[in-house]
Design a protein around this motif. Structure first.
Motif, PDB file in Angstrom:
ATOM      1  N   THR A 103      -6.534   7.525  12.859  1.00 12.30           N
ATOM      2  CA  THR A 103      -6.211   6.108  13.026  1.00 12.30           C
ATOM      3  C   THR A 103      -4.579   6.126  13.599  1.00 12.30           C
ATOM      4  O   THR A 103      -3.873   6.723  13.086  1.00 12.30           O
ATOM      5  N   ALA A 127      -1.707   3.987  13.592  1.00 12.82           N
ATOM      6  CA  ALA A 127      -1.072   2.884  12.706  1.00 12.82           C
ATOM      7  C   ALA A 127      -0.170   2.020  13.432  1.00 12.82           C
ATOM      8  O   ALA A 127       0.005   0.924  13.237  1.00 12.82           O
ATOM      9  N   PRO A 181      -1.733  -9.522  10.304  1.00 17.66           N
ATOM     10  CA  PRO A 181      -2.967  -9.534   9.237  1.00 17.66           C
ATOM     11  C   PRO A 181      -2.980  -8.299   8.475  1.00 17.66           C
ATOM     12  O   PRO A 181      -2.121  -7.282   8.720  1.00 17.66           O
ATOM     13  N   THR A 182      -3.778  -8.039   7.330  1.00 22.69           N
ATOM     14  CA  THR A 182      -3.615  -6.785   6.621  1.00 22.69           C
ATOM     15  C   THR A 182      -4.214  -5.563   7.819  1.00 22.69           C
ATOM     16  O   THR A 182      -5.205  -5.924   8.511  1.00 22.69           O
ATOM     17  N   GLY A 183      -3.716  -4.612   7.555  1.00 26.96           N
ATOM     18  CA  GLY A 183      -3.894  -3.338   8.491  1.00 26.96           C
ATOM     19  C   GLY A 183      -3.320  -3.335   9.631  1.00 26.96           C
ATOM     20  O   GLY A 183      -3.619  -2.366  10.566  1.00 26.96           O
ATOM     21  N   GLY A 232      -0.098  -2.794  10.070  1.00 25.96           N
ATOM     22  CA  GLY A 232       0.922  -1.688  10.420  1.00 25.96           C
ATOM     23  C   GLY A 232       2.209  -2.224   9.902  1.00 25.96           C
ATOM     24  O   GLY A 232       3.248  -1.404   9.924  1.00 25.96           O
ATOM     25  N   LYS A 233       2.393  -3.228   9.194  1.00 20.34           N
ATOM     26  CA  LYS A 233       3.709  -3.489   8.463  1.00 20.34           C
ATOM     27  C   LYS A 233       4.111  -2.618   7.357  1.00 20.34           C
ATOM     28  O   LYS A 233       5.312  -2.407   7.511  1.00 20.34           O
ATOM     29  N   THR A 234       3.500  -2.085   6.384  1.00 17.82           N
ATOM     30  CA  THR A 234       3.800  -1.201   5.497  1.00 17.82           C
ATOM     31  C   THR A 234       4.327   0.212   6.185  1.00 17.82           C
ATOM     32  O   THR A 234       5.268   0.413   6.031  1.00 17.82           O
ATOM     33  N   THR A 235       3.257   0.627   7.291  1.00 19.17           N
ATOM     34  CA  THR A 235       3.758   1.805   7.878  1.00 19.17           C
ATOM     35  C   THR A 235       5.061   1.629   8.370  1.00 19.17           C
ATOM     36  O   THR A 235       6.086   2.488   8.644  1.00 19.17           O
ATOM     37  N   GLN A 257       5.136  -2.745  -1.850  1.00 19.42           N
ATOM     38  CA  GLN A 257       4.172  -3.570  -2.135  1.00 19.42           C
ATOM     39  C   GLN A 257       3.418  -3.235  -3.444  1.00 19.42           C
ATOM     40  O   GLN A 257       3.062  -4.424  -4.135  1.00 19.42           O
ATOM     41  N   GLU A 261       6.135  -7.520   1.233  1.00 16.96           N
ATOM     42  CA  GLU A 261       5.307  -8.915   0.716  1.00 16.96           C
ATOM     43  C   GLU A 261       5.952  -9.046  -0.598  1.00 16.96           C
ATOM     44  O   GLU A 261       5.087  -8.998  -1.651  1.00 16.96           O
ATOM     45  N   HIS A 318       2.328 -11.840   5.027  1.00 22.08           N
ATOM     46  CA  HIS A 318       1.463 -12.580   6.007  1.00 22.08           C
ATOM     47  C   HIS A 318       1.271 -13.912   5.846  1.00 22.08           C
ATOM     48  O   HIS A 318       0.367 -14.824   6.074  1.00 22.08           O
TER      49      HIS A 318
HETATM   50  N1  LIG Z   1      -1.443   7.214   4.302  1.00 20.37           N
HETATM   51  C1  LIG Z   1      -2.348   6.932   5.092  1.00 20.37           C
HETATM   52  N2  LIG Z   1      -3.286   7.647   5.533  1.00 20.37           N
HETATM   53  C2  LIG Z   1      -4.223   7.353   6.425  1.00 20.37           C
HETATM   54  N3  LIG Z   1      -4.072   6.070   6.956  1.00 20.37           N
HETATM   55  C3  LIG Z   1      -3.012   5.242   6.592  1.00 20.37           C
HETATM   56  C4  LIG Z   1      -2.166   5.499   5.792  1.00 20.37           C
HETATM   57  N4  LIG Z   1      -1.422   4.447   5.764  1.00 20.37           N
HETATM   58  C5  LIG Z   1      -1.705   3.697   6.469  1.00 20.37           C
HETATM   59  N5  LIG Z   1      -2.870   3.921   7.143  1.00 20.37           N
HETATM   60  C6  LIG Z   1      -3.679   3.169   8.096  1.00 20.37           C
HETATM   61  O1  LIG Z   1      -2.685   2.571   8.821  1.00 20.37           O
HETATM   62  C7  LIG Z   1      -2.862   1.346   9.176  1.00 20.37           C
HETATM   63  C8  LIG Z   1      -1.776   0.342   8.983  1.00 20.37           C
HETATM   64  O2  LIG Z   1      -1.733   0.243   7.451  1.00 20.37           O
HETATM   65  P1  LIG Z   1      -0.371  -0.612   6.633  1.00 20.37           P
HETATM   66  O3  LIG Z   1      -0.479  -0.026   5.406  1.00 20.37           O
HETATM   67  O4  LIG Z   1       0.973  -0.271   7.442  1.00 20.37           O
HETATM   68  O5  LIG Z   1      -0.941  -1.745   6.780  1.00 20.37           O
HETATM   69  P2  LIG Z   1      -0.438  -3.374   6.254  1.00 20.37           P
HETATM   70  O6  LIG Z   1      -0.080  -4.263   7.563  1.00 20.37           O
HETATM   71  O7  LIG Z   1       0.687  -2.971   5.375  1.00 20.37           O
HETATM   72  O8  LIG Z   1      -1.596  -4.040   5.618  1.00 20.37           O
HETATM   73  P3  LIG Z   1      -1.526  -4.942   4.181  1.00 20.37           P
HETATM   74  O9  LIG Z   1      -1.217  -6.172   4.578  1.00 20.37           O
HETATM   75  O10 LIG Z   1      -2.913  -4.984   3.652  1.00 20.37           O
HETATM   76  O11 LIG Z   1      -0.604  -4.169   3.397  1.00 20.37           O
HETATM   77  C9  LIG Z   1      -4.171   0.971   8.353  1.00 20.37           C
HETATM   78  O12 LIG Z   1      -5.326   0.963   9.217  1.00 20.37           O
HETATM   79  C10 LIG Z   1      -4.377   2.076   7.347  1.00 20.37           C
HETATM   80  O13 LIG Z   1      -5.513   2.431   7.229  1.00 20.37           O
END
Ligand SMILES: Nc1ncnc2c1ncn2[C@@H]1O[C@H](COP(=O)(O)OP(=O)(O)OP(=O)(O)O)[C@@H](O)[C@H]1O
Ligand SMILES: [Mg+2]
Lengths: 310, 332
Positions: B16, B18, B37-39, B41-44, B82, B161, B194
């Protein structure tokens, strides 16, 4: 409906229906209570009673005299028994210290994510799975002064002549020979419990600590150690209780000798009870040990709960 | 405080992806909000800046220095996780003091006490200081986690968040409080949410994320008024922008326009084409009308005191709609 109902044998159905829930509960609990009374409570009470007499189990017909506290008095003033106690304390202290240190270190290494750590865990855990009789026997061979691998290895590293020392036969070495074997056999157990503790610490806590600029050293002392502590103390409790009644390994290795240097209290007790047949005296001895273990364990469990609450 | 630059940063986990080719900058003292939205990539993104993940491509600069190979400690960032990430065996006080006790800082103990008390006051948790971190409600844990960042003076604050599990009132209070702190102390802050209200009220710049891509970056006002796609347009505005096929109002859009976007302020009630009122929602300060217009559902706002009834028919017309092409990109 009718046919299903009549499929239940009516006498049983009837008698079950006749019982209250409370009665049924008692029926289920009764066997356990009976066994507990028969196997634990009754012998305990009987032992207490015997400890005040001069009863000998190999002389059934002999008149049994009540001797009051004489047995207790003799045990507590016996210098030999105090020496046995000291030997036991020495054995307990060193086995626990070594097992905790080595076990924790191994767990810490295994917990590092590297390839094949599952395999290593399995290999390390093997000694624990062997029978103490087997372990005792083959360490006897390892300790053999002429052909033993242990002596050979020591001589390889220190240059001392292999046949110049006897681990099992020398007064100064025999206690250590037992400490070494017990540590070899039971360190894996401590390691497993520590490993469970280490695995219970989530990664994100270390991430937070990284962000908070804590060094690895500080992370170890302020996060790893306090969070593993309850597990570690539990391992010490298990090992402590086990080793207080250590018997099998010692019988296999030294049989209590040379002299009585490795005569731990449990060996000593067995001698009094089943070689000298001083049943009343041995009963008093057993009660004293029981009270000691019980006292130490309850103090310890209190401490453990404190640590857990922190 | 410092400025932070991301240049063409990419990051994937196994198969995937990110984050894809992300470029943006945070100026010194700015409050940037990442919205998605969720997923998305914000946390990443935050973890990459913090140094908890390494980027596969691109570079991250703090204060002009490429920090790709720096440890989190070397980057000197503060982060609100988070999932809170409190130290469970420590008291709230010790959790808050933990970053200050770093040997790098050598903070004197009375200074630590002062800062901890100050932060606890701001976050409304002074009476919880002696609780264990596990003896807190979710919202309290979240505030302790914010506090653990606020006691520091890092190059940048990263907040994931941070207000998500608080009740509406406390969230509104802390929103104002955070914004005030940031503005007063000129701190650089990257904030993930979000919640569009948080984004609109606090941000000096908003970045909108979609599946690991930064699709638009600009001031809240700019993003609201000039979204470059239907995706961005749908992220801001309450109720959401209405998307309709173009031509229904007889408006003549630019070449290639296939959809129009109508926010409530783009819908004029009282003249134009017929629409049927499906439902009236009184929210107190405003009233929402759910309309059936031709085949389409629309939501718009009207004056709180107007007394339209369900089942009535009204006339609506479009005022300065946004035009999008078939793929959803903005045309004018
Ligand atoms: N350690 C990991 N291993 C594999 N995939 C990951 C990992 N961390 C994140 N992902 C993938 O990377 C993408 C982005 O994840 P991220 O956690 O950044 O989302 P987000 O924007 O913070 O979502 P949320 O609002 O739900 O917190 C997602 O598709 C997630 O499945
Ligand atoms: Mg996230």
């Amino acid at each position: 409906m009718e046919r299903v109902a009549s499929a239940t044998p009516s006498p049983i159905a009837h008698s079950v229906r006749g019982l209250s829930d409370r009665a049924i509960a008692w029926v289920f609990v009764a066997p356990t209570i009976f066994l507990l009374l028969a196997i634990n409570i009754f012998p305990l009470i009987w032992t207490i009673q015997l400890s005040f007499t001069n009863y000998k189990a190999n002389r059934i017909g002999r008149e049994v005299k009540n001797v009051g506290l004489r047995n207790y008095e003799r045990i507590l003033t016996d210098t030999d028994i105090w020496l046995n106690m000291q030997a036991t304390a020495h054995f307990l202290f060193w086995t626990i210290a070594l097992q905790v240190l080595i076990g924790f270190a191994l767990a810490w290494l295994i917990n590092k994510k590297f390839k094949g750590n599952d395999l290593w865990t399995t290999i390390i855990v093997l000694p624990m799975m062997l029978s103490p009789a087997v372990v005792g026997n083959f360490w006897k061979f390892l300790y053999q002064p002429q052909i033993g691998l242990f002596n050979y290895i020591i001589s390889f590293f220190t240059g001392v002549e292999p046949s110049s020392f006897q681990m099992l036969g020398q007064v100064n070495l025999a206690p250590w020979s037992i400490v070494i074997v017990d540590t070899w056999m039971w360190t894996p157990f401590v390691m497993l419990i520590c490993l469970a503790g280490l695995r219970s610490i989530p990664d994100y806590i270390y991430e937070a600590a990284e962000i908070d600029r804590a060094s690895k050293w500080r992370q170890f002392w302020t996060i790893t150690v306090p969070m593993v502590m309850p597990f570690l103390m539990l391992a010490v409790l298990f090992r402590g209780i086990e080793n207080f009644k250590m018997f099998d390994l010692v019988v296999q290795l030294t049989g209590g000798g040379p002299g009585s240097t490795t005569e731990l209290t449990s060996i000593n007790l067995k001698r009094e009870a089943f070689e000298k047949w001083r049943t009343g005296y041995a009963s008093a001895y057993a009660i004293i040990l029981f009270v000691t273990v019980f006292g130490l364990a309850s103090i310890y469990v209190k401490a453990l709960n404190k640590v857990k609450e922190r | 405080m410092a400025e932070v630059q991301l240049k063409n940063v990419s990051k994937s986990f196994a198969d995937t992806s990110a984050i894809t080719d992300m470029t943006f900058g945070i100026d010194d003292g700015e409050f940037v909000v990442l919205l998605g939205p969720t997923g998305a990539g914000k946390t990443t993104t935050l973890r990459l800046i913090a140094g908890l993940e390494n980027c596969d491509a691109g570079s991250i600069e703090i204060d002009g220095t490429v920090v790709n190979h720096y440890t989190p400690a070397q980057r000197n960032v503060a982060m609100v996780f988070q999932q809170y990430s409190l130290y469970p065996h420590l008291s709230v006080r010790d959790n808050l003091a933990f970053p200050l006790r770093s040997p790098i800082l050598k903070t004197p103990e009375d200074e630590i006490t002062r800062k901890v008390n100050e932060v606890a006051e701001i976050l409304h948790i002074p009476n919880k200081l002696d609780n264990k971190a596990t003896e807190l409600s979710g919202g309290e844990m979240q505030r302790v986690s914010i506090g653990r960042a606020l006691v520091r003076d890092p190059a940048i604050f990263l907040m994931d968040e941070p207000l998500s599990s608080l009740d509406a009132k406390l969230r509104a209070d802390l929103r104002v409080e955070l914004k005030r702190l940031q503005a007063e102390m000129k701190k650089t802050l990257l904030y993930v949410t979000h919640d569009q209200i948080e984004a609109m009220t606090m941000a000096s710049q908003i970045g909108v994320l979609d599946e690991g891509r930064l699709v638009q970056f600009g001031t809240p006002r700019d993003i609201y008024q000039n979204p470059n796609s239907t995706y961005v347009a749908a992220r801001l505005g309450q109720p959401r922008i209405n998307l309709l096929p173009s031509g229904l109002f007889g408006e003549n859009g630019p070449q290639g326009a296939s959809q129009i976007g109508l926010r409530p302020e783009n819908i004029e009630v009282g003249k134009g084409r017929d629409a049927h009122i499906l439902r009236v929602e009184h929210l107190g300060d405003q009233t929402r009308l759910h309309l059936k217009f031709v085949e389409h559902d629309l939501v718009t706002l009207i004056d709180a005191h107007s007394d339209y009834q369900e089942g009535e028919t009204i006339q609506i017309s479009a005022v300065d709609p946004l035009f999008f092409d078939a793929a959803g990109s903005r045309i004018s």
